[in-house]
Design an enzyme around this catalytic site. Structure first.
Site, PDB file in Angstrom:
ATOM      1  N   ARG A  34       0.777  -1.239   0.000  1.00  0.00           N
ATOM      2  CA  ARG A  34       0.000   0.000   0.000  1.00  0.00           C
ATOM      3  C   ARG A  34       0.811   1.293   0.000  1.00  0.00           C
ATOM      4  O   ARG A  34       0.224   2.372  -0.051  1.00  0.00           O
ATOM      5  CB  ARG A  34      -0.956  -0.012   1.199  1.00  0.00           C
ATOM      6  CG  ARG A  34      -2.049  -1.051   1.044  1.00  0.00           C
ATOM      7  CD  ARG A  34      -2.891  -1.230   2.275  1.00  0.00           C
ATOM      8  NE  ARG A  34      -3.971  -2.167   2.004  1.00  0.00           N
ATOM      9  CZ  ARG A  34      -3.818  -3.488   1.971  1.00  0.00           C
ATOM     10  NH1 ARG A  34      -2.633  -4.022   2.208  1.00  0.00           N
ATOM     11  NH2 ARG A  34      -4.832  -4.277   1.689  1.00  0.00           N
ATOM     12  N   GLN A 103       2.478 -11.483   8.582  1.00  0.00           N
ATOM     13  CA  GLN A 103       1.556 -11.357   7.459  1.00  0.00           C
ATOM     14  C   GLN A 103       2.274 -11.608   6.134  1.00  0.00           C
ATOM     15  O   GLN A 103       1.639 -11.595   5.090  1.00  0.00           O
ATOM     16  CB  GLN A 103       0.927  -9.958   7.461  1.00  0.00           C
ATOM     17  CG  GLN A 103       0.054  -9.679   8.678  1.00  0.00           C
ATOM     18  CD  GLN A 103      -0.364  -8.224   8.765  1.00  0.00           C
ATOM     19  OE1 GLN A 103       0.415  -7.357   9.117  1.00  0.00           O
ATOM     20  NE2 GLN A 103      -1.617  -7.950   8.432  1.00  0.00           N
ATOM     21  N   HIS A 121      -0.837 -15.487   6.318  1.00  0.00           N
ATOM     22  CA  HIS A 121      -1.279 -15.450   4.919  1.00  0.00           C
ATOM     23  C   HIS A 121      -0.607 -16.522   4.069  1.00  0.00           C
ATOM     24  O   HIS A 121      -0.640 -16.446   2.838  1.00  0.00           O
ATOM     25  CB  HIS A 121      -1.023 -14.060   4.334  1.00  0.00           C
ATOM     26  CG  HIS A 121      -1.827 -12.993   4.997  1.00  0.00           C
ATOM     27  ND1 HIS A 121      -1.428 -11.666   5.069  1.00  0.00           N
ATOM     28  CD2 HIS A 121      -3.016 -13.049   5.656  1.00  0.00           C
ATOM     29  CE1 HIS A 121      -2.329 -10.970   5.727  1.00  0.00           C
ATOM     30  NE2 HIS A 121      -3.298 -11.777   6.094  1.00  0.00           N
ATOM     31  N   CYS A 132      -5.681 -33.825  -5.467  1.00  0.00           N
ATOM     32  CA  CYS A 132      -5.190 -34.890  -4.584  1.00  0.00           C
ATOM     33  C   CYS A 132      -4.417 -34.362  -3.372  1.00  0.00           C
ATOM     34  O   CYS A 132      -3.980 -35.128  -2.534  1.00  0.00           O
ATOM     35  CB  CYS A 132      -4.318 -35.871  -5.378  1.00  0.00           C
ATOM     36  SG  CYS A 132      -2.689 -35.231  -5.849  1.00  0.00           S
ATOM     37  N   THR A 192       4.114  -2.738  10.023  1.00  0.00           N
ATOM     38  CA  THR A 192       2.713  -2.865   9.603  1.00  0.00           C
ATOM     39  C   THR A 192       1.924  -1.656  10.081  1.00  0.00           C
ATOM     40  O   THR A 192       2.144  -1.150  11.187  1.00  0.00           O
ATOM     41  CB  THR A 192       2.063  -4.147  10.151  1.00  0.00           C
ATOM     42  OG1 THR A 192       0.674  -4.139   9.826  1.00  0.00           O
ATOM     43  CG2 THR A 192       2.238  -4.280  11.650  1.00  0.00           C
ATOM     44  N   SER A 193       1.010  -1.197   9.244  1.00  0.00           N
ATOM     45  CA  SER A 193       0.142  -0.078   9.611  1.00  0.00           C
ATOM     46  C   SER A 193      -1.062  -0.542  10.409  1.00  0.00           C
ATOM     47  O   SER A 193      -1.873   0.265  10.853  1.00  0.00           O
ATOM     48  CB  SER A 193      -0.338   0.648   8.348  1.00  0.00           C
ATOM     49  OG  SER A 193      -1.060  -0.245   7.518  1.00  0.00           O
ATOM     50  N   ASN A 215       7.453   1.301  13.390  1.00  0.00           N
ATOM     51  CA  ASN A 215       6.934   1.483  12.038  1.00  0.00           C
ATOM     52  C   ASN A 215       7.315   2.875  11.553  1.00  0.00           C
ATOM     53  O   ASN A 215       7.354   3.817  12.350  1.00  0.00           O
ATOM     54  CB  ASN A 215       5.405   1.321  12.024  1.00  0.00           C
ATOM     55  CG  ASN A 215       4.859   1.053  10.645  1.00  0.00           C
ATOM     56  OD1 ASN A 215       5.332   0.158   9.941  1.00  0.00           O
ATOM     57  ND2 ASN A 215       3.866   1.812  10.233  1.00  0.00           N
TER      58      ASN A 215
END
Length: 242
Positions: A34, A103, A121, A132, A192-193, A215
């Site tokens: 982002r 993440q 994630h 299979c 991370t925000s 951050n």
């Protein structure tokens, strides 16, 4: 003073949990999503916005276009861990850090030596046959002679073990993350925000008094933090731990 205080808090703690996002990997030259240089802001020659391409419904209906984007934009197989990854691995080896909750999908924490890594994630290094369920590695995706890689056992389509838009997070991993955070005496959040849910909501389970945010920009949890450091997480952790 902030770095000195962080070192004191780490020294005083014995049950640290780290929660990290894309900013941990940008220092290994993997773009985030982002920021101004991120994947979502980049012009794409693929005909669709990245948010659409990385959705479950797009994967199911446009697999060739998905894999074209995925191989060229989402995989950085030559990326190396940076000081943040190595610092966290060292804290784990010292018995202070109990888990890394990430993440990111790049496997860099494991490459640096971290053992208890919860990948919210998924990972580009894990893939599976949709028919299979045979497991495949990253090289199977990159070296496939077909645009959409096929299972060598049954011929089914192979899917990356990453959480796409419209897909839910793994409940077992979420429960483990909640347990680690709830028991932590120190929670370090970095890169991370805290804008992506439900992952960001995990912070709510921390009830201690050593909530640290590292951050470069502000986050929605700044008002609740006990310590805020708006610097490079690699430099901060590297200077203190390594």
């Amino acid at each position: 003073m902030t770095k000195a205080r962080l070192k004191e808090m780490i020294d005083e703690s014995s049950n640290i949990v780290f929660f990290g996002g894309a900013g941990v990997s940008t220092e290994s030259n993997i773009p985030d999503f982002r920021s101004e240089e991120g994947i979502f802001k980049a012009k794409t020659q693929y005909g669709y916005p990245p948010e659409i391409i990385l959705s479950h419904s797009f994967f199911m209906s446009h697999r060739e276009e998905f894999y074209d984007f995925y191989r060229n934009v989402m995989i950085y197989k030559d990326a190396k861990p940076n000081p943040a990854h190595f610092a966290l691995a060292k804290l784990e080896q010292e018995g202070k850090l109990k888990a890394v909750i990430t993440q990111n999908i790049d496997n860099l924490h494991q490459m640096a030596g971290s053992k208890e890594v919860l990948e919210l994630h998924g990972s580009v290094f894990r893939n599976y046959c949709m028919d299979c369920y045979k497991d495949y590695g990253l090289e199977d995706i990159l070296e496939s002679p077909e645009i959409v890689p096929k299972c060598k056992s049954c011929g089914g389509n192979i899917k990356p073990h990453v959480v796409l838009y419209e897909e839910g997070l793994d409940n077992e991993i979420i429960q483990k993350a909640v347990s680690y955070i709830a028991q932590a005496d120190m929670l370090i959040i970095g890169g991370t925000s805290l804008a992506v849910y439900p992952a960001a909501g995990l912070v709510e389970y921390y009830t201690g008094d050593k909530l640290v945010l590292i951050n470069k920009s502000q986050t929605s949890y700044d008002s609740r933090a006990n310590l805020i450091i708006n610097e490079s997480i690699g430099k901060v952790l590297g200077d203190i731990v390594l």
